[in-house]
Design an enzyme around this catalytic site. Structure first.
Site, mmCIF file in Angstrom:
data_model
loop_
_atom_site.group_PDB
_atom_site.id
_atom_site.type_symbol
_atom_site.label_atom_id
_atom_site.label_comp_id
_atom_site.label_asym_id
_atom_site.label_seq_id
_atom_site.Cartn_x
_atom_site.Cartn_y
_atom_site.Cartn_z
ATOM 1 N N GLY A 1 -56.275 50.746 -17.749
ATOM 2 C CA GLY A 1 -55.427 50.335 -16.641
ATOM 3 C C GLY A 1 -53.995 50.199 -17.125
ATOM 4 O O GLY A 1 -53.759 50.036 -18.328
ATOM 5 N N GLN B 1 -45.251 47.343 -17.175
ATOM 6 C CA GLN B 1 -45.467 47.760 -18.566
ATOM 7 C C GLN B 1 -44.660 48.990 -18.949
ATOM 8 O O GLN B 1 -44.510 49.304 -20.122
ATOM 9 C CB GLN B 1 -46.954 48.049 -18.815
ATOM 10 C CG GLN B 1 -47.828 46.823 -18.711
ATOM 11 C CD GLN B 1 -49.265 47.170 -19.030
ATOM 12 O OE1 GLN B 1 -50.021 47.540 -18.159
ATOM 13 N NE2 GLN B 1 -49.633 47.098 -20.297
ATOM 14 N N CYS C 1 -54.459 44.653 -24.463
ATOM 15 C CA CYS C 1 -53.437 45.124 -23.534
ATOM 16 C C CYS C 1 -52.488 46.044 -24.298
ATOM 17 O O CYS C 1 -52.116 45.739 -25.440
ATOM 18 C CB CYS C 1 -52.667 43.918 -22.994
ATOM 19 S SG CYS C 1 -51.300 44.342 -21.911
ATOM 20 N N LEU C 2 -52.094 47.157 -23.688
ATOM 21 C CA LEU C 2 -51.173 48.090 -24.353
ATOM 22 C C LEU C 2 -49.821 47.441 -24.619
ATOM 23 O O LEU C 2 -49.050 47.929 -25.449
ATOM 24 C CB LEU C 2 -50.997 49.351 -23.502
ATOM 25 C CG LEU C 2 -52.252 50.214 -23.289
ATOM 26 C CD1 LEU C 2 -51.971 51.340 -22.303
ATOM 27 C CD2 LEU C 2 -52.753 50.778 -24.613
ATOM 28 N N HIS D 1 -56.648 41.704 -14.692
ATOM 29 C CA HIS D 1 -55.679 41.893 -15.776
ATOM 30 C C HIS D 1 -54.419 42.612 -15.258
ATOM 31 O O HIS D 1 -53.295 42.177 -15.538
ATOM 32 C CB HIS D 1 -56.346 42.715 -16.888
ATOM 33 C CG HIS D 1 -55.469 43.006 -18.068
ATOM 34 N ND1 HIS D 1 -55.729 42.526 -19.335
ATOM 35 C CD2 HIS D 1 -54.331 43.737 -18.174
ATOM 36 C CE1 HIS D 1 -54.776 42.952 -20.161
ATOM 37 N NE2 HIS D 1 -53.908 43.689 -19.480
ATOM 38 N N GLU D 2 -54.611 43.689 -14.481
ATOM 39 C CA GLU D 2 -53.458 44.474 -14.019
ATOM 40 C C GLU D 2 -52.670 43.744 -12.928
ATOM 41 O O GLU D 2 -51.436 43.802 -12.913
ATOM 42 C CB GLU D 2 -53.899 45.861 -13.530
ATOM 43 C CG GLU D 2 -54.637 46.718 -14.567
ATOM 44 C CD GLU D 2 -53.923 46.840 -15.903
ATOM 45 O OE1 GLU D 2 -52.684 46.764 -15.949
ATOM 46 O OE2 GLU D 2 -54.627 46.992 -16.927
ATOM 47 N N HIS E 1 -50.370 41.317 -14.391
ATOM 48 C CA HIS E 1 -49.111 41.917 -14.865
ATOM 49 C C HIS E 1 -48.047 41.894 -13.762
ATOM 50 O O HIS E 1 -46.861 41.695 -14.032
ATOM 51 C CB HIS E 1 -49.322 43.385 -15.274
ATOM 52 C CG HIS E 1 -49.764 43.569 -16.693
ATOM 53 N ND1 HIS E 1 -49.019 43.141 -17.773
ATOM 54 C CD2 HIS E 1 -50.859 44.157 -17.218
ATOM 55 C CE1 HIS E 1 -49.656 43.466 -18.893
ATOM 56 N NE2 HIS E 1 -50.772 44.072 -18.581
#
Ligand code: NI
Length: 177
Positions: free
Chosen positions: A46, A51, A99-100, A141-142, A145
C-alpha cells in the site's frame, strides 16, 4: 509513468493531515498510476499520497496482497480517493508491521480486525466495502497516513523514542561523513 521518490520519517509533511480531493482530474489519475508503479517497485502492499510528498487524500494498494496465490507478478493497482473508515470492530495483532516511510524498523501494532471503508474510485464513483485481516490492516495503515499518523505513533512511547534516537543518530553520522 514514473517512479516517485518516497519521503521518510522524520520528514514533517508525513505528520500533517492531507486535504480532500475535490476534482479527480488527469493530474490525479497520473499521480495514482505513478504511485501504483512506485508501490510495486518498492514491493509495498500500500502507498499513500503523503508518502510521495503530495498531501492529498489518495491511497493505492495491492488488492491481492492477502491472496496466497499472489506471487507479486499481477501488479494490479487499486486506488481509493477520500477514503474513510466508517465502522471498525474486533482486534487484530498486526505482526511486524512496516512502512516504506519508516526505514529499518518493524513492530507489532494493535489494529481492528474488520473495517468498513467508504471512498471514491478513480472515476469518482462512491464505493463502500468491508475487509478483515491483512486487507483491513492495509486500510488502517494507509488511511492513518492521510491523517498524518505513522504506525510508530501506534506503538509504545518507549519503542518510538528508541527508534527516533536511532534515526537521528544515523542522520548525524551521515552529516558528519
Ligand atoms: Ni506506511
Amino acid at each position: 509513468m514514473a517512479l516517485l521518490k518516497i519521503i521518510t520519517y522524520p520528514e514533517k509533511s508525513l505528520s500533517q493531515p492531507s486535504a480532500k480531493v475535490e476534482t479527480i482530474d488527469e493530474e490525479i489519475r497520473e499521480l495514482i498510476q505513478d504511485m501504483g508503479e512506485t508501490m510495486f517497485h518498492e514491493s509495498g502492499v500500500g502507498l499513500a499520497a503523503p508518502q510521495v510528498g503530495v498531501n492529498k487524500r489518495i491511497l493505492v494498494y495491492n488488492p491481492t496482497a492477502a491472496d496466497p496465490e499472489d506471487d507479486g507478478t499481477k501488479r494490479e493497482i487499486a486506488a481509493l480517493i477520500n477514503p474513510e473508515i466508517i465502522e471498525a470492530s474486533g482486534s487484530y495483532l498486526s505482526e511486524d508491521e512496516g512502512c516504506l516511510s519508516v526505514l529499518d524498523f518493524r513492530a507489532d501494532v494493535k489494529r481492528y480486525e474488520t473495517v468498513r471503508v467508504r471512498a471514491q474510485d478513480m472515476d469518482g464513483k462512491e464505493l463502500e466495502f468491508e475487509v478483515r485481516g491483512l486487507p483491513a490492516v492495509i486500510m488502517q495503515h494507509e488511511i492513518d497516513h492521510l491523517d498524518g499518523i505513522l504506525f510508530i505513533d501506534r506503538i509504545s512511547a518507549l519503542k518510538r523514542a528508541m527508534y527516533r534516537k536511532r534515526i537521528f543518530k544515523q542522520m548525524k553520522e551521515a552529516q558528519a561523513s
